[in-house]
Design an enzyme around this catalytic site. Structure first.
Site, PDB file in Angstrom:
ATOM      1  N   ARG A 116       0.859  -1.203   0.000  1.00 56.80           N
ATOM      2  CA  ARG A 116       0.000   0.000   0.000  1.00 56.80           C
ATOM      3  C   ARG A 116       0.888   1.243   0.000  1.00 56.80           C
ATOM      4  NH1 ARG A 116      -4.903  -2.164   1.795  1.00 56.80           N
ATOM      5  NH2 ARG A 116      -6.006  -0.529   0.698  1.00 56.80           N
ATOM      6  N   GLN A 121      -0.672   3.094  -5.894  1.00 61.57           N
ATOM      7  CA  GLN A 121      -2.079   3.458  -5.682  1.00 61.57           C
ATOM      8  C   GLN A 121      -2.980   3.197  -6.883  1.00 61.57           C
ATOM      9  OE1 GLN A 121      -2.259   7.455  -4.171  1.00 61.57           O
ATOM     10  NE2 GLN A 121      -2.427   6.748  -2.063  1.00 61.57           N
ATOM     11  N   ASP A 124      -4.028  -0.390  -7.116  1.00 58.47           N
ATOM     12  CA  ASP A 124      -4.400  -0.962  -5.827  1.00 58.47           C
ATOM     13  C   ASP A 124      -5.839  -1.491  -5.871  1.00 58.47           C
ATOM     14  OD1 ASP A 124      -5.035  -1.485  -3.189  1.00 58.47           O
ATOM     15  OD2 ASP A 124      -3.979   0.262  -2.409  1.00 58.47           O
ATOM     16  N   SER A 127      -7.948  -1.082  -2.619  1.00 60.92           N
ATOM     17  CA  SER A 127      -8.541   0.251  -2.414  1.00 60.92           C
ATOM     18  C   SER A 127      -9.705   0.491  -3.355  1.00 60.92           C
ATOM     19  CB  SER A 127      -7.492   1.346  -2.629  1.00 60.92           C
ATOM     20  OG  SER A 127      -6.550   1.327  -1.590  1.00 60.92           O
ATOM     21  N   TYR A 224      -1.587  -0.734   8.316  1.00 58.90           N
ATOM     22  CA  TYR A 224      -2.714  -1.558   8.757  1.00 58.90           C
ATOM     23  C   TYR A 224      -2.861  -1.499  10.272  1.00 58.90           C
ATOM     24  CZ  TYR A 224      -2.904  -3.711   4.131  1.00 58.90           C
ATOM     25  OH  TYR A 224      -3.041  -3.933   2.788  1.00 58.90           O
TER      26      TYR A 224
HETATM   27  P1  NAD Z   1      -8.375  -2.682   6.267  1.00 58.33           P
HETATM   28  O1  NAD Z   1      -9.361  -3.043   5.232  1.00 58.33           O
HETATM   29  O2  NAD Z   1      -7.276  -3.611   6.603  1.00 58.33           O
HETATM   30  O3  NAD Z   1      -9.154  -2.373   7.643  1.00 58.33           O
HETATM   31  C1  NAD Z   1     -10.233  -1.485   7.679  1.00 58.33           C
HETATM   32  C2  NAD Z   1     -10.126  -0.603   8.907  1.00 58.33           C
HETATM   33  O4  NAD Z   1     -10.457  -1.354  10.076  1.00 58.33           O
HETATM   34  C3  NAD Z   1      -8.746  -0.014   9.166  1.00 58.33           C
HETATM   35  O5  NAD Z   1      -8.829   1.394   9.179  1.00 58.33           O
HETATM   36  C4  NAD Z   1      -8.375  -0.562  10.525  1.00 58.33           C
HETATM   37  O6  NAD Z   1      -7.608   0.341  11.293  1.00 58.33           O
HETATM   38  C5  NAD Z   1      -9.736  -0.787  11.122  1.00 58.33           C
HETATM   39  N1  NAD Z   1      -9.781  -1.639  12.312  1.00 58.33           N
HETATM   40  C6  NAD Z   1      -9.087  -2.755  12.604  1.00 58.33           C
HETATM   41  N2  NAD Z   1      -9.389  -3.208  13.838  1.00 58.33           N
HETATM   42  C7  NAD Z   1     -10.332  -2.380  14.334  1.00 58.33           C
HETATM   43  C8  NAD Z   1     -11.055  -2.329  15.558  1.00 58.33           C
HETATM   44  N3  NAD Z   1     -10.872  -3.197  16.541  1.00 58.33           N
HETATM   45  N4  NAD Z   1     -11.938  -1.330  15.717  1.00 58.33           N
HETATM   46  C9  NAD Z   1     -12.130  -0.400  14.761  1.00 58.33           C
HETATM   47  N5  NAD Z   1     -11.488  -0.407  13.590  1.00 58.33           N
HETATM   48  C10 NAD Z   1     -10.592  -1.371  13.371  1.00 58.33           C
HETATM   49  O7  NAD Z   1      -7.754  -1.274   5.964  1.00 58.33           O
HETATM   50  P2  NAD Z   1      -7.617  -0.536   4.543  1.00 58.33           P
HETATM   51  O8  NAD Z   1      -8.864   0.151   4.224  1.00 58.33           O
HETATM   52  O9  NAD Z   1      -7.094  -1.519   3.591  1.00 58.33           O
HETATM   53  O10 NAD Z   1      -6.533   0.558   4.883  1.00 58.33           O
HETATM   54  C11 NAD Z   1      -5.345   0.191   5.562  1.00 58.33           C
HETATM   55  C12 NAD Z   1      -4.365   1.317   5.600  1.00 58.33           C
HETATM   56  O11 NAD Z   1      -3.717   1.451   4.360  1.00 58.33           O
HETATM   57  C13 NAD Z   1      -4.912   2.660   5.941  1.00 58.33           C
HETATM   58  O12 NAD Z   1      -3.993   3.295   6.766  1.00 58.33           O
HETATM   59  C14 NAD Z   1      -4.976   3.346   4.611  1.00 58.33           C
HETATM   60  O13 NAD Z   1      -4.942   4.741   4.704  1.00 58.33           O
HETATM   61  C15 NAD Z   1      -3.752   2.782   3.981  1.00 58.33           C
HETATM   62  N6  NAD Z   1      -3.758   2.857   2.526  1.00 58.33           N
HETATM   63  C16 NAD Z   1      -2.714   3.485   1.908  1.00 58.33           C
HETATM   64  C17 NAD Z   1      -2.664   3.551   0.537  1.00 58.33           C
HETATM   65  C18 NAD Z   1      -1.521   4.230  -0.156  1.00 58.33           C
HETATM   66  O14 NAD Z   1      -1.294   4.111  -1.252  1.00 58.33           O
HETATM   67  N7  NAD Z   1      -0.712   4.972   0.457  1.00 58.33           N
HETATM   68  C19 NAD Z   1      -3.659   2.976  -0.209  1.00 58.33           C
HETATM   69  C20 NAD Z   1      -4.697   2.328   0.439  1.00 58.33           C
HETATM   70  C21 NAD Z   1      -4.736   2.268   1.820  1.00 58.33           C
END
Ligand code: NAD
Length: 373
Positions: A116, A121, A124, A127, A224
C-alpha cells in the site's frame, strides 16, 4: 502475444477483469486479446462491446486461454493454464495453491498482496474495490432501513435523521462515512489507528472510541491496524456498547490483515438495538465484525434488527467495480511493460513486483510462503 480474459466461475462473482475500454488499451500495447464469451455479461459489458473493441471471443475457458501468454482474472481460475503464462488476479492463494501454480509453470501475481505505497495506488485493487464496497454498503443499509437518512421536516411532522455508525475507517469506512453524510445521516465512526481519528473528523463525522497508550502504536509500518490486547478490545467494547444502542444503521468494515475480522458488535449489543435498525457487515468475507452475522446472508434477528452479511460487496456494484479493477490490472501491466519487446517485464527486485509475485520459473517465491527462517 495473446492476453486472455476469463469469465469468472466462482458462485456470485459478477465482476470481470477487463472492460471494452481496457481491452482497447491492451490492444494498443500490441497484444491480441481473447475474451471468454459472456465474461462481462453479469457486469453489464456485452460480448458485442468486446468484439467492437477489437477482442476475439472464445466459446469456453480452455479455448480462451489456449496459447495465452498473459491471463487476466478476478478470482483464481479453474481452467488449466498454458506453461509459462503470467496470471494476474486476486488469487487468495494458500501455500498449496501457490505450489500448484509453480508446478504448472504459471507465473502467478496476486494483486491483493500489493504493497500500500503511493507508487502502487493506481493499481491498488484492494482500495478501488473497498471504496465501492463502502459506498454500496451504505446504499443497501439505507434501502433496508425503514426510515430515511436525512431529517425530513414536512407539514405532517418531522422525521429524524438516521444515526449511522461506521466501524473501521480505512478505505471502505471512509467512503461509508462520506456516503452516509451525503444521504443526510448523522454519522459517527470508530477506528483504532490514531491517524483514523482526524480522517473521520475531516469528513464531518464524530469520533467514538477508546484511546490509550496502546492505541498510539496501533498501526503497522504498512498502515494496517495491529492486533491489540484483550484489555484494549474490552475498553473499546465498553465505549461502543453505550453508543450502539442509539444507532439506526451500523456499517462494519474493520479488518486486521491476515486474521479473522475482529468481533466488535456482540450479541448483547445487537440485543440493545431498536427493532428496524440495520447492521451492514462488509467484513463478512473475513467472518464479520458482528457476532450474529451469517456470511452470505441477510436476515432479521429475534429483536427485529436486520443484518446484511453479504459477501463480495464490490460484486454488488459490478459495473463500477469491474471498471476500476480492470484499470488497476491495465495499469499494473503497462507499468511493467517492455515497449520494444511488446512483452511484460517484471523486475524481481521491484517492491511492487516482489509484493505480488507468488511464483517464478517453477518455484514459489513469495515471502508469505517461504519456509520459516
Ligand atoms: P483494512 O481493510 O485492513 O481495515 C479497515 C479498517 O479497520 C482499518 O482502518 C483498521 O484500522 C480498522 N480496524 C481494525 N481493527 C479495528 C477495531 N478493533 N476497531 C475499529 N477499527 C478497526 O484497511 P484498509 O482500508 O485496507 O486501509 C489500511 C491502511 O492502508 C490505511 O492506513 C490506509 O490509509 C492505507 N492505505 C494506503 C494507501 C496508499 O497508497 N498509500 C492505499 C490504500 C490504503
Amino acid at each position: 502475444m495473446r492476453l486472455a480474459v476469463l469469465k469468472e466461475t466462482k458462485p456470485g462473482e459478477s465482476r470481470v477483469a477487463a472492460t471494452p475500454e481496457t481491452v482497447k488499451k491492451l490492444i494498443a500495447l500490441g497484444l491480441d486479446v481473447t475474451v471468454e464469451q459472456g465474461a462481462g455479461t453479469a457486469s453489464g459489458f456485452p460480448d458485442a462491446e468486446y468484439a467492437a473493441a477489437g477482442a476475439t471471443l472464445a466459446t469456453d475457458a480452455a479455448a480462451t486461454v489456449a496459447g495465452a501468454a498473459i491471463v487476466f482474472t478476478v478470482r483464481a481460475p479453474e481452467v488449466a493454464l498454458p506453461q509459462g503464462a503470467l496470471l494476474i488476479g486476486t488469487l487468495q492463494a494458500d501455500a498449496a495453491a501457490a505450489q500448484a501454480y509453480a508446478t504448472a509453470g504459471v507465473e502467478a501475481c496476486s494483486m491483493e498482496l500489493l504493497p500500500r505505497i503511493t507508487r502502487a495506488q493506481s493499481m491498488d485493487v484492494l482500495s478501488s474495490q473497498a471504496n465501492l464496497a463502502g459506498y454500496r454498503a451504505v446504499i443497501e443499509g439505507a434501502g433496508a432501513f425503514d426510515r430515511g437518512f436525512p431529517m425530513l421536516m414536512t407539514a405532517a411532522g418531522t422525521v429524524p435523521a438516521a444515526n449511522v455508525f461506521v466501524m473501521g475507517a480505512g478505505v471502505a469506512g471512509l467512503q461509508a462515512i462520506a456516503t452516509g453524510r451525503r444521504l443526510g445521516g448523522r454519522v459517527s465512526a470508530t477506528d483504532v489507528r490514531p491517524a483514523a481519528k482526524e480522517e473521520i473528523k475531516s469528513l464531518g463525522a464524530s469520533f467514538v472510541g477508546h484511546e490509550d497508550e496502546e492505541s498510539k502504536s496501533a498501526q503497522t509500518a504498512g498502515g494496517y491496524a495491529k492486533q491489540l490486547s484483550a484489555e484494549f478490545y474490552a475498553k473499546q467494547a465498553e465505549v461502543v456498547a453505550a453508543h450502539i444502542a442509539k444507532q439506526d444503521v451500523v456499517v462494519c468494515t474493520a479488518l486486521v490483515q491476515g486474521r479473522k475480522a475482529p468481533t466488535l458488535v456482540t450479541e448483547a449489543m445487537v440485543a440493545s438495538m431498536k427493532p428496524g435498525s440495520v447492521i451492514v457487515d462488509i467484513a463478512a468475507d473475513a467472518g464479520g465484525n458482528c457476532a450474529l452475522t451469517k456470511p452470505g446472508q441477510a436476515y432479521v434477528t429475534d429483536n427485529g434488527v436486520k443484518i446484511l452479511g453479504f459477501t463480495n460487496w464490490p460484486g454488488r456494484i459490478p459495473a463500477a467495480a469491474s471498471a476500476l479493477y480492470a484499470r488497476n490490472l491495465l495499469t499494473f501491466l503497462t507499468t511493467f511493460w517492455d515497449k520494444d519487446a511488446k512483452a511484460p517485464k517484471l523486475p524481481p527486485e521491484d517492491d511492487i513486483v516482489q509484493g505480488v509475485t507468488l511464483t517464478r520459473a517453477g518455484a514459489v517465491v513469495h515471502k508469505m510462503f517461504a519456509p520459516a527462517a
